[in-house]
Structures are given as structure tokens and as C-alpha cells.
Design a protein around this motif. Structure first.
Motif, mmCIF file in Angstrom:
data_model
loop_
_atom_site.group_PDB
_atom_site.id
_atom_site.type_symbol
_atom_site.label_atom_id
_atom_site.label_comp_id
_atom_site.label_asym_id
_atom_site.label_seq_id
_atom_site.Cartn_x
_atom_site.Cartn_y
_atom_site.Cartn_z
ATOM 1 N N ARG A 61 30.563 28.268 37.341
ATOM 2 C CA ARG A 61 31.403 28.088 38.636
ATOM 3 C C ARG A 61 31.565 26.636 39.148
ATOM 4 O O ARG A 61 30.446 25.772 38.955
ATOM 5 C CB ARG A 61 30.583 28.604 39.882
ATOM 6 N N GLU B 10 41.425 40.275 33.187
ATOM 7 C CA GLU B 10 40.457 40.391 34.218
ATOM 8 C C GLU B 10 40.447 42.037 34.303
ATOM 9 O O GLU B 10 41.538 42.555 34.138
ATOM 10 C CB GLU B 10 40.803 39.741 35.189
ATOM 11 N N SER C 16 39.918 45.249 36.956
ATOM 12 C CA SER C 16 39.994 45.500 38.246
ATOM 13 C C SER C 16 38.554 46.361 38.812
ATOM 14 O O SER C 16 37.884 46.733 37.981
ATOM 15 C CB SER C 16 41.082 45.987 38.858
ATOM 16 N N ALA D 295 37.489 30.349 42.760
ATOM 17 C CA ALA D 295 37.748 31.338 43.370
ATOM 18 C C ALA D 295 39.110 31.821 43.075
ATOM 19 O O ALA D 295 39.885 30.902 42.894
ATOM 20 C CB ALA D 295 37.696 30.956 45.009
ATOM 21 N N ALA D 296 39.469 32.799 42.862
ATOM 22 C CA ALA D 296 40.607 33.443 42.472
ATOM 23 C C ALA D 296 41.742 32.894 43.494
ATOM 24 O O ALA D 296 41.527 33.083 44.761
ATOM 25 C CB ALA D 296 40.545 35.057 42.256
ATOM 26 N N ASN D 297 43.059 32.624 43.124
ATOM 27 C CA ASN D 297 43.981 32.415 44.035
ATOM 28 C C ASN D 297 44.811 33.762 44.324
ATOM 29 O O ASN D 297 44.341 34.876 43.883
ATOM 30 C CB ASN D 297 44.987 31.328 43.193
ATOM 31 N N LEU E 216 43.449 37.279 43.142
ATOM 32 C CA LEU E 216 42.462 38.138 43.915
ATOM 33 C C LEU E 216 42.852 39.622 43.909
ATOM 34 O O LEU E 216 41.671 40.004 44.205
ATOM 35 C CB LEU E 216 42.742 37.309 45.393
ATOM 36 N N HIS F 22 40.551 40.358 40.634
ATOM 37 C CA HIS F 22 38.999 39.925 40.588
ATOM 38 C C HIS F 22 38.870 38.801 41.424
ATOM 39 O O HIS F 22 40.001 37.890 41.882
ATOM 40 C CB HIS F 22 39.198 39.346 39.111
ATOM 41 N N GLU F 23 37.845 38.434 41.906
ATOM 42 C CA GLU F 23 37.454 37.322 42.775
ATOM 43 C C GLU F 23 37.388 36.086 42.276
ATOM 44 O O GLU F 23 37.355 35.024 42.831
ATOM 45 C CB GLU F 23 36.173 37.657 43.575
ATOM 46 N N ARG F 24 37.295 35.994 40.904
ATOM 47 C CA ARG F 24 37.203 34.683 40.090
ATOM 48 C C ARG F 24 38.250 34.705 39.079
ATOM 49 O O ARG F 24 38.857 35.501 38.653
ATOM 50 C CB ARG F 24 35.664 34.625 39.263
#
Length: 190
Positions: free
Chosen positions: A69, A97, A99, A132-134, A138, A141-143
Motif C-alpha cells: 500500500r 480486477e 468485482s 486507493a482506486a480512482n 472504484l 475494486h477499492e484498490r
């Protein structure tokens, strides 16, 4: 999180252009954790491409740390020394990614190469730095990987003063798609 990415012929050509080496083959196709992949690092003031294994050994021996991170990388003992002294770039055409519904999405910027920030250890194993996901990632996924512009490559790899600012940047928007959408009996929006 970034658990798989891919490179293609255009990615290989971009790497050759950046390192001025027409002979260096690049690993193409899907790249999974624990596999060898091509990364960009430096030898003195020269940008070089070299093959490394994706993933740091975990604390329990069998675990593999594949991402770090951006928000905490300089504080974590597993990554701190590497990010301070051995930064790299992982070139890719795109990444995948999944979902929460287990649908696989591809993320790219069509017509360009993605440059994912990373770092490597003394055993030549690398991790991809995530943030953090843009807004474009987003919904899935959150990353996401920390993406750099081509003009930031040398600053990331060679300039310690640039590291903090780059770790805080928001990656550019990407295009995404999935080959299919999983249907359920409860889908109401169709």
C-alpha cells in the motif's frame, strides 16, 4: 489490489524504446504472482530492463506479498528499505480486477503502456504498489496499481526526493470492460 496483469507486443516495443535496447525480450501475456516478469530499474544513471519474480516471501513462508500500500509502504518493515533504495516500474498493457460478484474486468488506457510503480528486494523479487482506486476502478475494486506517467519514470526510480509526492498521486482514469456479466435471479436492472 493487483493480482494479475498483462503485457503485449506494444508494451515490449515501449520498453525497448525506453531502454534503447533492441535485443531485450519482454515477458508478454498474462503475468501471475510468483512468475518472472520484466521490470524497469536503473544501473547508475541508465534505465535498464531486467527479469524479476513477482512477490516478496511472506512472514509464514508459504505466503507471498504481491502488493504494498502506497499509504503505509514507508512504515512497513517488509517494504521500507526496498521503497527507499530499490524502486522500479512494472510495464503493462493493462491489469485485471475482480468485482465483489467475481466478474473479471480488464483495465487499460487504449494505445498506451501503463507504468505501475513498484519496488524490489535484494533477491530480485518485486511488488506492485497500490493506492486507493480512482473513479474508473472504484465500481469494481477499492484498490488499484499506482500508475505513473512516462515522464515520471526516471524521477520514481532515481530521485528519492520525488518518492513522497508520487506515492500520494491519484492515477489517471482508465477504460474497463468485462467479457461477460454474471447474471443472477435477482438482477433488477435488465
Amino acid at each position: 489490489m493487483c493480482g494479475r496483469y498483462y503485457a503485449d507486443f506494444d508494451t515490449e516495443e515501449k520498453v525497448r524504446e525506453l531502454i534503447h535496447d533492441a535485443k531485450k525480450p519482454l515477458r508478454t501475456g498474462d503475468i501471475h504472482p510468483s512468475e518472472t516478469a520484466t521490470i524497469l530499474s536503473s544501473a547508475g544513471s541508465n534505465l535498464i530492463a531486467e527479469d524479476m519474480v513477482w512477490g516478496f516471501p511472506g512472514f509464514k513462508g508459504s505466503d507471498l506479498l504481491i502488493n504494498a500500500r502506497a499509504e503505509t509502504i514507508t512504515e512497513r518493515p517488509a517494504f521500507k528499505d526496498s521503497v527507499l533504495s530499490r524502486r522500479c516500474i512494472i510495464p503493462a498493457k493493462g491489469f485485471y480486477e475482480w468485482s465483489p460478484r467475481k466478474e473479471k474486468y480488464q483495465f487499460e488506457e487504449p494505445g498506451t503502456t501503463l507504468f505501475m510503480a513498484g519496488c524490489f528486494d535484494p533477491q530480485h523479487r518485486f511488488v506492485i504498489i497500490t493506492t486507493a482506486a480512482n473513479a474508473s476502478v472504484l465500481p469494481v475494486h477499492e484498490r488499484m496499481p499506482l500508475l505513473l506517467a512516462e515522464e515520471e519514470i526516471e524521477a520514481w526510480i532515481c530521485e528519492a526526493d520525488s518518492m513522497t509526492a508520487i506515492l500520494q498521486k491519484v492515477p489517471k482514469p482508465l477504460k474497463s470492460w468485462t467479457e461477460y456479466r454474471q447474471m443472477t435471479l435477482f438482477d433488477q436492472d435488465e
